[in-house]
Scaffold this active site. Structure first.
Site, PDB file in Angstrom:
ATOM      1  N   ARG A  92      38.704  39.902  16.563  1.00 43.01           N
ATOM      2  CA  ARG A  92      38.091  38.151  17.565  1.00 43.01           C
ATOM      3  C   ARG A  92      40.009  38.517  17.741  1.00 43.01           C
ATOM      4  O   ARG A  92      39.904  37.910  18.619  1.00 43.01           O
ATOM      5  CB  ARG A  92      37.338  38.087  16.647  1.00 43.01           C
ATOM      6  CG  ARG A  92      37.217  36.449  17.458  1.00 43.01           C
ATOM      7  CD  ARG A  92      36.550  35.547  17.733  1.00 43.01           C
ATOM      8  NE  ARG A  92      36.336  35.115  15.873  1.00 43.01           N
ATOM      9  CZ  ARG A  92      36.762  34.159  15.449  1.00 43.01           C
ATOM     10  NH1 ARG A  92      37.762  33.635  15.942  1.00 43.01           N
ATOM     11  NH2 ARG A  92      36.460  34.393  13.774  1.00 43.01           N
ATOM     12  N   TYR A 145      34.230  33.600  43.771  1.00 38.97           N
ATOM     13  CA  TYR A 145      33.077  34.012  43.226  1.00 38.97           C
ATOM     14  C   TYR A 145      32.484  32.957  42.836  1.00 38.97           C
ATOM     15  O   TYR A 145      32.875  31.934  42.533  1.00 38.97           O
ATOM     16  CB  TYR A 145      33.938  34.730  41.752  1.00 38.97           C
ATOM     17  CG  TYR A 145      32.598  35.627  41.076  1.00 38.97           C
ATOM     18  CD1 TYR A 145      32.182  36.687  41.930  1.00 38.97           C
ATOM     19  CD2 TYR A 145      32.355  35.291  39.586  1.00 38.97           C
ATOM     20  CE1 TYR A 145      30.405  37.039  40.722  1.00 38.97           C
ATOM     21  CE2 TYR A 145      31.835  34.900  39.067  1.00 38.97           C
ATOM     22  CZ  TYR A 145      30.960  36.460  39.883  1.00 38.97           C
ATOM     23  OH  TYR A 145      29.827  37.445  38.422  1.00 38.97           O
ATOM     24  N   ASP A 215      43.092  34.772  40.954  1.00 40.87           N
ATOM     25  CA  ASP A 215      41.461  36.515  40.469  1.00 40.87           C
ATOM     26  C   ASP A 215      41.747  37.517  41.433  1.00 40.87           C
ATOM     27  O   ASP A 215      41.740  37.582  42.680  1.00 40.87           O
ATOM     28  CB  ASP A 215      40.670  35.545  40.699  1.00 40.87           C
ATOM     29  CG  ASP A 215      39.110  36.419  40.148  1.00 40.87           C
ATOM     30  OD1 ASP A 215      39.684  37.681  39.917  1.00 40.87           O
ATOM     31  OD2 ASP A 215      37.841  36.037  39.944  1.00 40.87           O
ATOM     32  N   LYS A 240      35.156  45.174  37.060  1.00 38.29           N
ATOM     33  CA  LYS A 240      34.280  45.431  38.608  1.00 38.29           C
ATOM     34  C   LYS A 240      35.207  47.401  38.449  1.00 38.29           C
ATOM     35  O   LYS A 240      35.110  48.221  37.510  1.00 38.29           O
ATOM     36  CB  LYS A 240      34.826  45.102  39.650  1.00 38.29           C
ATOM     37  CG  LYS A 240      33.751  43.691  39.328  1.00 38.29           C
ATOM     38  CD  LYS A 240      33.094  43.628  39.267  1.00 38.29           C
ATOM     39  CE  LYS A 240      31.495  41.496  39.130  1.00 38.29           C
ATOM     40  NZ  LYS A 240      32.343  40.854  39.157  1.00 38.29           N
TER      41      LYS A 240
HETATM   42  C1  LIG Z   1      32.520  39.934  38.945  1.00 39.65           C
HETATM   43  C2  LIG Z   1      33.585  38.614  39.323  1.00 39.65           C
HETATM   44  C3  LIG Z   1      34.698  37.436  38.354  1.00 39.65           C
HETATM   45  C4  LIG Z   1      33.408  37.638  36.808  1.00 39.65           C
HETATM   46  O1  LIG Z   1      33.186  38.450  36.465  1.00 39.65           O
HETATM   47  P1  LIG Z   1      31.776  39.431  34.971  1.00 39.65           P
HETATM   48  O2  LIG Z   1      32.847  39.947  34.418  1.00 39.65           O
HETATM   49  O3  LIG Z   1      30.826  39.545  35.700  1.00 39.65           O
HETATM   50  O4  LIG Z   1      31.904  38.250  34.245  1.00 39.65           O
HETATM   51  C5  LIG Z   1      34.994  36.965  38.708  1.00 39.65           C
HETATM   52  N1  LIG Z   1      35.813  37.236  39.945  1.00 39.65           N
HETATM   53  C6  LIG Z   1      35.478  38.005  40.479  1.00 39.65           C
HETATM   54  C7  LIG Z   1      35.791  38.384  41.627  1.00 39.65           C
HETATM   55  C8  LIG Z   1      34.286  38.518  40.414  1.00 39.65           C
HETATM   56  O5  LIG Z   1      33.884  39.725  41.372  1.00 39.65           O
END
Ligand SMILES: *Cc1c(COP(=O)(O)O)cnc(C)c1O
Length: 422
Positions: A92, A145, A215, A240
């Site tokens: 952790r 998102y 992001d 992703k």
């Molecule tokens: C999928 C996504 C998230 C969240 O990510 P997880 O791994 O599903 O928690 C945040 N921001 C964007 C732009 C995303 O496409």
């Protein structure tokens, strides 16, 4: 494990351990290589080379599945328990597979440090709740998102963190919403989900006072690097494109060593650590990131142009299209335009549902950046929780469909999308 790399049980053989001033890293350093000098190399080459310091001589990433590591002395254990750098104490805190990934993404983003979280949302929640307290103010954009929007509008409200939402495409919108002395965080997403709106990274990076966060999930570090524009923190859902194979759930935050040390403290308390199993899959994914981003960007642009010519399609959005209102900005700040496009069906909600029911090569699934082309209908899935006025503020219509372009042949995808429109 080869003898020369025995670490934790033979600290006396470790030259770093005898230096004694850095006992925290001593057990780990026995198996840590020097970081490779990547100066002057392209981003695709970097993606192949980074994150190998704890990988011995193996080419494929080593899975350090252990949740705990032994130490020989109380002094070593004490030092590791109190260090933000201990990668062989308790997973952790840190873990060798995870730490290799953190260093890899830091290197690709041009950051001093990075921290991996158990998901992209873990990373976003870690940033927001790790940096903001009751009474603080956050500026964010409407175009986010769906779950990030949810976090900011519900969880933040519960903890007394005030959030102002602005139109991220409007010049000066973030800066003018900043309340000096009050605003702690300015949060942007570019390209934004699902309508591919862009935020001007130079403009965001010029905001001083609050911590600026981007992001950058849709871009990956192959396509854009927000820190080069003066932004403080970059966040990824590595679930992703970074992992790229739909086999990992993981988030990352990269930025200065100082900010990351601060975030580390709350992440350890939140229990938001990434799994080493997922970290290994993301490290594996990084090796092919460049070819995937190039291929997906090219295919997405071809499909976007094809869709623009279809009578049942009211509007198509992809940063690579000349018709994208921010195409010039895209050319300035992105090396590749990305594999995600979206379009609005003139037939609205029902047409959106019908389209995602009828695709055959593309599949109806809520993710992006993998080898399989995926479609989602925003109003019924990713943004289903949003009120109609929130939807339209985010530029989403009832017939908005998002396509995450995979690695299939472009002619098969083109035929599939066209037959599903008919
Ligand atoms: C999928 C996504 C998230 C969240 O990510 P997880 O791994 O599903 O928690 C945040 N921001 C964007 C732009 C995303 O496409």
């Amino acid at each position: 494990m080869p003898d020369q790399h025995d670490g934790p049980d033979e600290p006396q053989e470790d030259p770093v351990a005898s230096a004694a001033d850095e006992p925290a890293a001593a057990a780990g350093n026995a198996v840590i290589r020097e970081a490779e000098d990547l100066t002057g190399l392209g981003h695709g080459t970097r993606a192949v080379r980074v994150g190998r310091r704890r990988n011995l001589t193996a080419l494929a990433p080593i899975l350090w599945g252990s949740s705990a590591f032994f130490t020989d002395t109380a002094e070593e254990a004490r030092a590791m328990a109190t260090s933000t750098d201990a990668d062989r104490f308790y997973s952790r805190w840190g873990n060798p597979s995870v730490r290799d990934l953190e260093e890899a993404v830091a290197a690709l983003e041009g950051a001093e440090a990075a921290r991996a979280y158990s998901s992209g949302m873990g990373a976003l929640a870690g940033v927001v709740l790790g940096l903001c307290s009751t009474g603080d103010h956050v500026v964010a954009q409407h175009q986010l998102y769906g779950q990030t929007h949810n976090l900011l509008s519900t969880t933040c409200a519960r903890f007394g963190i005030d959030v102002t939402f602005v139109d991220g495409t409007e010049p000066g919108a973030f800066a003018s919403a900043v309340r000096p002395g009050k605003t702690v965080l300015v949060l942007a997403e570019t390209p934004a989900n699902p309508c591919l709106d862009l935020v001007d990274l130079d403009e965001l990076g010029a905001i001083k006072g609050p911590i600026t966060v981007v992001d950058s999930t849709f871009a990956t570090p192959l396509a854009q690097r927000p820190l080069e524009h003066g932004v403080d923190l970059v966040v990824h859902s590595a679930t992703k494109g970074l992992a790229g194979h739909n086999d990992a759930t993981l988030g990352l935050v990269a930025g200065s060593a100082e900010l990351l040390a601060w975030l580390w403290q709350s992440a350890v308390l939140f229990g938001a650590a990434a799994s080493p199993y997922d970290a290994v899959n993301v490290l594996r994914g990084l090796r092919t990131l460049a070819v995937r981003v190039r291929a997906q960007s090219a295919t997405a642009l071809e499909l976007a142009a094809l869709l623009e010519a279809q009578p049942s399609v009211a509007a198509v959005r992809h940063p690579g299209l000349e018709s994208h209102p921010q195409h010039d900005l895209a050319k300035r700040q992105m090396d590749h335009f990305g594999g995600v496009l979206s379009f609005d069906l003139a037939g609205g909600y029902d047409a959106g549902c019908r389209f995602v029911d009828r695709v055959r090569i593309a599949q109806l699934a809520t993710s992006l950046g993998g080898p399989e082309t995926l479609v989602t209908h925003a109003a019924s899935t990713t943004h289903a929780g949003m009120l109609p006025d929130e939807l339209s503020a985010a530029g989403i219509s009832p017939g908005t469909v998002r396509v995450s372009v995979g690695l299939e042949d472009v002619q098969d995808l083109a035929a599939d999308l066209v037959q599903a429109l008919e």
